[in-house]
Design a protein around this motif. Structure first.
Motif, PDB file in Angstrom:
ATOM      1  N   ARG A 122       1.754  -0.928 -10.832  1.00  0.00           N
ATOM      2  CA  ARG A 122       0.284  -0.562 -10.920  1.00  0.00           C
ATOM      3  C   ARG A 122      -0.231  -0.405 -12.240  1.00  0.00           C
ATOM      4  O   ARG A 122       0.156  -0.083 -13.197  1.00  0.00           O
ATOM      5  CB  ARG A 122       0.096   0.848 -10.243  1.00  0.00           C
TER       6      ARG A 122
ATOM      7  N   TRP B 128       0.147  -1.456  -4.847  1.00  0.00           N
ATOM      8  CA  TRP B 128       1.083  -1.641  -5.901  1.00  0.00           C
ATOM      9  C   TRP B 128       1.483  -3.085  -5.977  1.00  0.00           C
ATOM     10  O   TRP B 128       2.008  -3.405  -4.751  1.00  0.00           O
ATOM     11  CB  TRP B 128       2.403  -0.688  -5.813  1.00  0.00           C
TER      12      TRP B 128
ATOM     13  N   GLN C 212       0.881  -1.121   0.005  1.00  0.00           N
ATOM     14  CA  GLN C 212      -0.026   0.051  -0.072  1.00  0.00           C
ATOM     15  C   GLN C 212       0.783   1.159   0.042  1.00  0.00           C
ATOM     16  O   GLN C 212       1.591   1.293   0.836  1.00  0.00           O
ATOM     17  CB  GLN C 212      -0.902  -0.053   1.315  1.00  0.00           C
TER      18      GLN C 212
ATOM     19  N   ASP D  69      -3.488   0.682 -14.427  1.00  0.00           N
ATOM     20  CA  ASP D  69      -4.987   1.569 -14.182  1.00  0.00           C
ATOM     21  C   ASP D  69      -4.882   2.205 -15.383  1.00  0.00           C
ATOM     22  O   ASP D  69      -3.812   2.688 -15.838  1.00  0.00           O
ATOM     23  CB  ASP D  69      -5.015   2.058 -12.921  1.00  0.00           C
TER      24      ASP D  69
ATOM     25  N   GLU E 137      -2.966   3.343  -2.341  1.00  0.00           N
ATOM     26  CA  GLU E 137      -3.346   2.326  -3.584  1.00  0.00           C
ATOM     27  C   GLU E 137      -2.230   1.057  -3.486  1.00  0.00           C
ATOM     28  O   GLU E 137      -1.039   1.128  -3.006  1.00  0.00           O
ATOM     29  CB  GLU E 137      -2.689   3.261  -4.883  1.00  0.00           C
TER      30      GLU E 137
END
Length: 172
Positions: free
Chosen positions: A144, A131, A125, A146, A129
């Motif tokens: 990551r 990872w 974290q 997105d 977020e």
């Protein structure tokens, strides 16, 4: 007579070389120099960042708020190579950290930019977020997926420094 003159010429050249070498040695000894000085000069990447943000089909990430010890050293954007964004830094300890983003196939891309690191199956974290944590012989990476691209923070720096960079990333 010619051979005596030739010997004198050779001797004169030898003495001249010896004097010049000695002078160069003295200059080296007495002129201050620092072998530990870092010859890497920081770059300004703002123009490339603005260009990449206009051209890329994903939100391009760059750090905001890192302390002054971080030095940006390299930048590139290549539309033809998976819309690849690269921003390299030296951290305050002089270790390498890079922000890499691309629309290329994720597994191949991450392996390439992280110098063959492998997915550990763990997540970390960072700034709220998750990872993925990748580990390698040369580089470690935080990864990551997105918004149409893969973002990789990788390098020879510690995992803490990679996380510091990841936490500082802002996209637009």
């Amino acid at each position: 007579m010619a051979s005596k003159r030739g010997k004198q010429t050779v001797r004169g050249m030898f003495l001249s070389m010896a004097v010049a070498t000695g002078a160069a040695g003295l200059v080296y000894i007495f002129v201050p120099h620092d072998e530990n000085a870092n010859p890497v000069k920081p770059i300004d990447y703002r123009v490339e960042l603005l260009t990449a943000r206009r051209a890329a089909p994903y939100p391009v990430a760059a750090p905001d708020g890192l302390d002054k010890g971080w030095k940006p050293t390299s930048v590139s954007y290549d539309r033809k190579d998976g819309n690849s964004w690269h921003l390299g830094f030296l951290d305050p300890e002089g270790k390498y950290v890079a922000v890499e983003q691309s629309t290329s196939p994720a597994k191949k891309y991450v392996t390439e930019v992280s110098q063959d690191a492998r997915d550990t199956g763990r997540t970390q974290q960072v700034a709220g977020e998750a990872w993925q944590h990748w580990k390698g012989d040369k580089y470690d990476a935080l990864v990551r997926h997105d918004k149409g691209a893969t973002t990789v923070v990788t390098g020879s720096a510690s995992t803490e420094r990679l996380a510091e960079m990841a936490a500082a990333l802002k996209s637009s």
